[in-house]
Motif scaffolding. Sequence first.
Motif, PDB file in Angstrom:
ATOM      1  N   LEU A  57      32.816  48.074 -59.314  1.00  0.00           N
ATOM      2  CA  LEU A  57      33.000  47.665 -60.699  1.00  0.00           C
ATOM      3  C   LEU A  57      31.733  47.661 -61.562  1.00  0.00           C
ATOM      4  O   LEU A  57      31.836  47.691 -62.784  1.00  0.00           O
ATOM      5  CB  LEU A  57      33.620  46.255 -60.732  1.00  0.00           C
ATOM      6  CG  LEU A  57      34.990  46.138 -60.067  1.00  0.00           C
ATOM      7  CD1 LEU A  57      35.320  44.676 -59.775  1.00  0.00           C
ATOM      8  CD2 LEU A  57      36.043  46.777 -60.952  1.00  0.00           C
ATOM      9  N   CYS A  58      30.571  47.619 -60.942  1.00  0.00           N
ATOM     10  CA  CYS A  58      29.340  47.410 -61.706  1.00  0.00           C
ATOM     11  C   CYS A  58      28.259  48.478 -61.491  1.00  0.00           C
ATOM     12  O   CYS A  58      27.441  48.717 -62.376  1.00  0.00           O
ATOM     13  CB  CYS A  58      28.721  46.045 -61.353  1.00  0.00           C
ATOM     14  SG  CYS A  58      29.859  44.655 -61.412  1.00  0.00           S
ATOM     15  N   ALA A  59      28.242  49.067 -60.316  1.00  0.00           N
ATOM     16  CA  ALA A  59      27.137  49.970 -59.952  1.00  0.00           C
ATOM     17  C   ALA A  59      27.079  51.225 -60.809  1.00  0.00           C
ATOM     18  O   ALA A  59      26.003  51.804 -60.961  1.00  0.00           O
ATOM     19  CB  ALA A  59      27.226  50.347 -58.475  1.00  0.00           C
ATOM     20  N   SER A  60      28.199  51.640 -61.385  1.00  0.00           N
ATOM     21  CA  SER A  60      28.160  52.848 -62.211  1.00  0.00           C
ATOM     22  C   SER A  60      27.209  52.670 -63.389  1.00  0.00           C
ATOM     23  O   SER A  60      26.654  53.642 -63.886  1.00  0.00           O
ATOM     24  CB  SER A  60      29.559  53.228 -62.697  1.00  0.00           C
ATOM     25  OG  SER A  60      30.089  52.210 -63.521  1.00  0.00           O
ATOM     26  N   CYS A  61      27.001  51.440 -63.815  1.00  0.00           N
ATOM     27  CA  CYS A  61      26.033  51.174 -64.887  1.00  0.00           C
ATOM     28  C   CYS A  61      24.754  50.534 -64.340  1.00  0.00           C
ATOM     29  O   CYS A  61      23.660  51.012 -64.614  1.00  0.00           O
ATOM     30  CB  CYS A  61      26.646  50.254 -65.948  1.00  0.00           C
ATOM     31  SG  CYS A  61      27.991  51.019 -66.875  1.00  0.00           S
TER      32      CYS A  61
END
Length: 137
Positions: A57-61
């Motif tokens: 949920l968060c690592a893409s950013c």
Amino acid sequence: MKRRNLLIAVILLGAAVIFYRAFGTPDQLATGAAMVNVTVPELSETANEGEAAFNRLCASCHGRNAAGQDGVAPPLIHKIYEPGHHGDASFLLAARNGVRAHHWPFGNMPPVEGITDPEIAEIVVYVRELQRANGIY
């Protein structure tokens, strides 16, 4: 005439500042590279679950191991996000509601679609364990 020239100079200077802030210089171009080196400790069971949720949920950013991505999003393994400055509730509110840019020049963070409160709690445990392993208390 002098006032008119002064006004023109102020307008041109203002336009230059706006242009610089909007586009920066060539050496400031986004690379997506990790912004900090992160030491990953042996994680607790909850932090392992938080890592899985973070990666989904968060690592893409925020990048792998919350190291940030140049030009994309800030590292969470940074003294700005230490518990005394950004408490655990700030992560909950950020994920739920998004955040207006205030520490970094990445723009606003949108709410995280589909994230649940239990996932946020696990992510916070993961981030805090990474922070402690990297000297952020």
